[in-house]
Design a protein around this motif. Structure first.
Motif, PDB file in Angstrom:
ATOM      1  N   TYR A   1       0.764   3.953  -2.898  1.00  0.00           N
ATOM      2  CA  TYR A   1       0.453   5.328  -2.511  1.00  0.00           C
ATOM      3  C   TYR A   1       1.522   6.281  -3.050  1.00  0.00           C
ATOM      4  CZ  TYR A   1      -0.809   9.332   0.406  1.00  0.00           C
ATOM      5  OH  TYR A   1      -1.186  10.578   0.847  1.00  0.00           O
TER       6      TYR A   1
ATOM      7  N   ARG B   1      -5.047   6.524  -4.990  1.00  0.00           N
ATOM      8  CA  ARG B   1      -4.341   7.066  -3.823  1.00  0.00           C
ATOM      9  C   ARG B   1      -5.248   7.082  -2.596  1.00  0.00           C
ATOM     10  NH1 ARG B   1      -1.663  13.117  -3.953  1.00  0.00           N
ATOM     11  NH2 ARG B   1      -1.464  13.460  -1.710  1.00  0.00           N
ATOM     12  N   SER B   2      -6.503   7.495  -2.781  1.00  0.00           N
ATOM     13  CA  SER B   2      -7.405   7.580  -1.625  1.00  0.00           C
ATOM     14  C   SER B   2      -7.697   6.198  -1.054  1.00  0.00           C
ATOM     15  CB  SER B   2      -8.697   8.291  -2.020  1.00  0.00           C
ATOM     16  OG  SER B   2      -9.395   7.578  -3.013  1.00  0.00           O
TER      17      SER B   2
ATOM     18  N   ALA C   1      -5.654   3.555  -1.349  1.00  0.00           N
ATOM     19  CA  ALA C   1      -4.412   3.093  -0.720  1.00  0.00           C
ATOM     20  C   ALA C   1      -4.284   3.706   0.677  1.00  0.00           C
ATOM     21  CB  ALA C   1      -3.214   3.465  -1.585  1.00  0.00           C
ATOM     22  N   ALA C   2      -4.628   4.991   0.804  1.00  0.00           N
ATOM     23  CA  ALA C   2      -4.606   5.642   2.119  1.00  0.00           C
ATOM     24  C   ALA C   2      -5.608   4.993   3.067  1.00  0.00           C
ATOM     25  CB  ALA C   2      -4.911   7.132   1.959  1.00  0.00           C
TER      26      ALA C   2
ATOM     27  N   HIS D   1      -3.794   9.050   7.714  1.00  0.00           N
ATOM     28  CA  HIS D   1      -4.129   8.340   6.479  1.00  0.00           C
ATOM     29  C   HIS D   1      -5.605   8.495   6.131  1.00  0.00           C
ATOM     30  CE1 HIS D   1      -0.222   6.639   5.907  1.00  0.00           C
ATOM     31  NE2 HIS D   1      -0.254   5.864   6.971  1.00  0.00           N
TER      32      HIS D   1
ATOM     33  N   ALA E   1       0.831  -1.206   0.000  1.00  0.00           N
ATOM     34  CA  ALA E   1       0.000   0.000   0.000  1.00  0.00           C
ATOM     35  C   ALA E   1       0.865   1.256   0.000  1.00  0.00           C
ATOM     36  CB  ALA E   1      -0.931   0.009   1.206  1.00  0.00           C
ATOM     37  N   GLU E   2       1.954   1.239   0.771  1.00  0.00           N
ATOM     38  CA  GLU E   2       2.863   2.395   0.784  1.00  0.00           C
ATOM     39  C   GLU E   2       3.503   2.607  -0.590  1.00  0.00           C
ATOM     40  OE1 GLU E   2       4.236   2.305   5.504  1.00  0.00           O
ATOM     41  OE2 GLU E   2       5.457   1.286   3.972  1.00  0.00           O
TER      42      GLU E   2
ATOM     43  N   SER F   1      -6.251  11.802   4.631  1.00  0.00           N
ATOM     44  CA  SER F   1      -5.766  11.802   3.242  1.00  0.00           C
ATOM     45  C   SER F   1      -6.791  11.133   2.327  1.00  0.00           C
ATOM     46  CB  SER F   1      -4.424  11.076   3.153  1.00  0.00           C
ATOM     47  OG  SER F   1      -3.997  10.963   1.815  1.00  0.00           O
TER      48      SER F   1
ATOM     49  N   CYS G   1       1.127   6.822  -6.701  1.00  0.00           N
ATOM     50  CA  CYS G   1      -0.017   7.700  -6.984  1.00  0.00           C
ATOM     51  C   CYS G   1       0.361   9.164  -6.764  1.00  0.00           C
ATOM     52  CB  CYS G   1      -1.201   7.341  -6.093  1.00  0.00           C
ATOM     53  SG  CYS G   1      -1.932   5.730  -6.443  1.00  0.00           S
TER      54      CYS G   1
END
Length: 703
Positions: A560, A572-573, A575-576, A595, A556-557, A598, A563
């Motif tokens: 992110y 991105r949203s 993944a956050a 997170h 995920a990092e 975000s 993205c």
């Protein structure tokens, strides 16, 4: 979450008695008030002032639904739902879902321009009034709706000797042609009488006076003689035929017999618009006709693409645009150009008479097809969020383009519907997404990439409405076709859809196995295609649900960061969101809060109410774990409002339900039952968008 009221375009002259009458009717909670009157008399502007007055009171919500862009009733309920902030994710009847959403709202719903949809508006309003006891409907229409209990308010012309003359003088002065000579003032008074005090007629006159090519005395002589002739300019049928040289006749403003052509409408307005049309230079007349193809407010780029060409190239187009604005045929604001209905009808008549409507409709559809393709190509990059906003702004014209393509080029309609449906599904237009994709799939039977993409887009719409079986059928058909054509991107999209179904049904292992298989087949960087990005996201969701948090966090990092580097927000949203969920499971609440904020920022940028609802539930759980119980309950209250706005109770993957329940129990324990209920009650009274803003800037306090 409600759409903003349009701005009041300029100062309001007169109408004091009508405004008082409207204010009294709305204060007395009359259920249906209809403003009637001829086109151009000022019904919409009067309704807009009344709506602003109600909103200024802050006691009732105001919903403004503009119906003038609609050509028929197919999108009537969807248009009202959109205006009301209802991103309908339900599977039932659209009107029933809208009634549930509006059910207990203390609101004034303004339906602007009902006359071309009278029967459908009558049915809609009757149903709403029957099921929504605190709702008032304020309608504008050239004819009554004829619903029991309707209060009719006839909007007449302005008094010619007073308000009408004042309007003409002020608009002329604003156009650069002040009327100061006593003889001109006398002429203005007589002219207002001849024009019956109709505001649009007076504004058209003022616009032409501002061009300094005609005096007010000449205007009076011309219009007075025409009005005296009664049905000036109409042949026996009121129409002219097309044929050779028809476009030239648009520019000249004349029919086949050389006489001026005008629509069979109210004499004064018909005559004034026809006179205004004659005073336009030829390229302005041609642009007037071509602009009538648009349904909504139109941007400069679209005007150039659809209306340019021939005599309207380059500087000529710019000059014609400026001329139509100066003559009050067009209005120009920050969002683009708008033509009033009455004026558009006249331009459309000329376009039809010239036989040019099919060609301009083709150009209109081609422009918006290109826009859809460009938006799709820009989806993984920095223009993604702006493309979502653009797709929202031109919604009415996208629908118009799809209607035209379905009738003329079904294959192109299939391509376009599959391109815009995912944008629409994310932003609350699920009904339109499903309607157009289904229609295109029926109309265009050719196999290919566009058909696979359309099935995928329709499947996403079904999933968001909770229709997993229907989505599964599309998965099977889409996978077979993609495999047969060796369409790797099609397989990625279909695998994402199938993986999403498994995740929502609590089968993360199956979801991950599925997307891993297709990702192995489709080697390449994550941002090489939309399908790769989405399958990577499904894999991360699955790893989290399996409890493999270290692997999930690492991936995920990485996603992110990619993205952020690409300026992308949708992935991105999410993944956050996963990073926040992992942090909650690991007890790192500060990271979880950051997170989640975000994630919410991304969803707000895209206008994704479903995503905002998910994020608010998660943020509430995080805040409760941090001991900020009031803020947590405030977030829960806003989340409930957003869930209601998509027509569903709280949803999401199974693991999220446990997090949500634990957060609610923690907040209730900290506040006690009475305290919890009181904070939730206060939160319900607030605008959920304002709560969201507070939570994003870190205040999140209950008020």
């Amino acid at each position: 979450m409600l759409s903003d009221l349009p701005d009041i375009p300029d100062e309001f002259i007169g109408r004091g008695a009508e405004l008082d009458h409207l204010a009294d009717a709305l204060e007395r909670r009359r259920r249906l008030v209809t403003l009637t009157g001829v086109g151009g008399v000022g019904k919409s502007r009067l309704a807009l002032h009344a709506a602003h007055a109600v909103r200024g009171d802050r006691r009732r919500e105001v919903i403004w639904a503009a119906l003038w862009p609609l050509r028929d009733d197919r999108l009537l309920t969807a248009t009202v739902a959109d205006a009301a902030g209802f991103a309908d994710h339900t599977a039932g009847m659209p009107l029933d879902a809208l009634c549930v959403w509006l059910g207990e709202k203390d609101a004034v719903l303004v339906l602007d321009s009902c006359e071309h949809l009278l029967s459908s508006c009558r049915h809609l309003v009757a149903h709403l009034l029957m099921t929504c006891p605190s709702l008032t409907v304020l309608a504008t229409s050239r004819a009554p709706l004829e619903v029991p209990g309707e209060l009719l308010v006839t909007v007449g012309p302005l008094p010619a000797a007073t308000d009408g003359t004042t309007l003409l003088r002020r608009r002329a002065a604003a156009a650069g042609a002040p009327l100061t000579d006593p003889a001109d003032l006398e002429t203005a008074g007589r002219l207002c009488t001849w024009l019956e005090g109709i505001p649009l007629a007076l504004e058209l006159v003022a616009g032409h006076l501002g061009q300094r090519t005609i005096t007010i005395a000449e205007v009076e002589r011309t219009l007075r003689s025409r009005l005296a002739l009664n049905a000036v300019g109409l042949d026996a049928t009121g129409r002219v035929s097309g044929g050779r040289g028809a476009e030239d006749r648009i520019a000249e403003g004349r029919g086949t017999d050389g006489r001026v052509v005008g629509p069979a409408r109210h004499l004064t307005m018909r005559t004034t618009i026809g006179w205004s049309h004659e005073l336009c230079v030829p390229v302005e007349r041609l642009l007037w006709a071509r602009l009538s193809v648009f349904r909504g407010v139109v941007g400069h780029e679209a005007v150039r693409a659809v209306c340019g060409g021939g005599p309207l190239d380059g500087a000529a187009l710019e000059a014609a645009l400026s001329g139509l604005v100066a003559k009050s045929v067009l209005s120009h604001g920050a969002d683009g150009y708008r033509m009033l209905d009455t004026v558009r009808e006249y331009g459309r008549m000329w376009l039809d008479e010239a036989g040019a409507t099919p060609d301009i409709a083709d150009r209109h559809a081609e422009h918006f097809l290109r826009l859809a393709r460009d938006a799709h190509d820009d989806w993984p990059g920095p223009r993604q969020a702006s493309r979502y906003r653009e797709i929202g702004r031109v919604h009415a014209d996208l629908c118009a383009a799809l209607d035209h393509l379905l009738a003329t080029r079904p294959g192109a309609a299939l391509d376009m519907s599959g391109l815009v449906a995912f944008f629409w599904s994310c932003c609350g237009h699920l009904r339109e997404a499903a309607h157009y994709v289904e229609a295109a799939l029926r109309a265009a039977r050719e196999p290919g990439t566009a058909r696979i993409r359309a099935r995928w887009a329709l499947g996403v719409a079904h999933v968001l409405r909770g229709e997993y079986e229907a989505a599964g059928g599309l998965v099977a058909a889409g996978r077979a076709e993609a495999a047969g054509r060796q369409d790797v991107e099609g397989l990625l999209r279909i695998s994402y859809l199938e993986g999403l179904i498994h995740l929502l049904r609590g089968r993360p292992l199956t979801a991950r196995w599925l997307v891993d298989g297709v990702l192995d087949l489709a080697q390449g960087p994550a941002f090489a295609s939309q399908g790769r990005i989405m399958c990577r996201l499904v894999r991360i969701f699955a790893l989290t649900a399996e409890g493999r948090l270290e692997h999930s966090r690492r991936e995920a990092e990485e996603l992110y960061a990619l993205c952020v580097a690409h300026g992308e927000w949708w992935t991105r949203s999410y993944a956050a969101y996963q990073l926040a969920l992992i942090s909650v499971f690991e007890g790192r609440t500060e990271e979880a809060a950051a997170h989640t904020r975000s994630m919410l920022e991304g969803k707000r940028r895209l206008g994704d109410s479903f995503g905002v609802a998910l994020g608010l539930d998660l943020l509430a759980s995080v805040l409760a774990a941090q001991g900020a119980a009031e803020s947590a309950v405030t977030a829960l209250g806003a989340g409930e409002a957003y869930w209601s706005a998509v027509g569903h109770p709280q949803r999401g993957t199974p693991e999220m339900r446990h997090v949500r329940d634990r957060g609610e129990l923690t907040a209730r324990r900290l506040l006690g039952d009475h305290g919890y209920d009181e904070v939730l009650r206060r939160a319900a009274l607030r605008d959920p968008e304002s709560v969201l803003r507070d939570l994003l800037d870190g205040s999140g306090r209950s008020r």
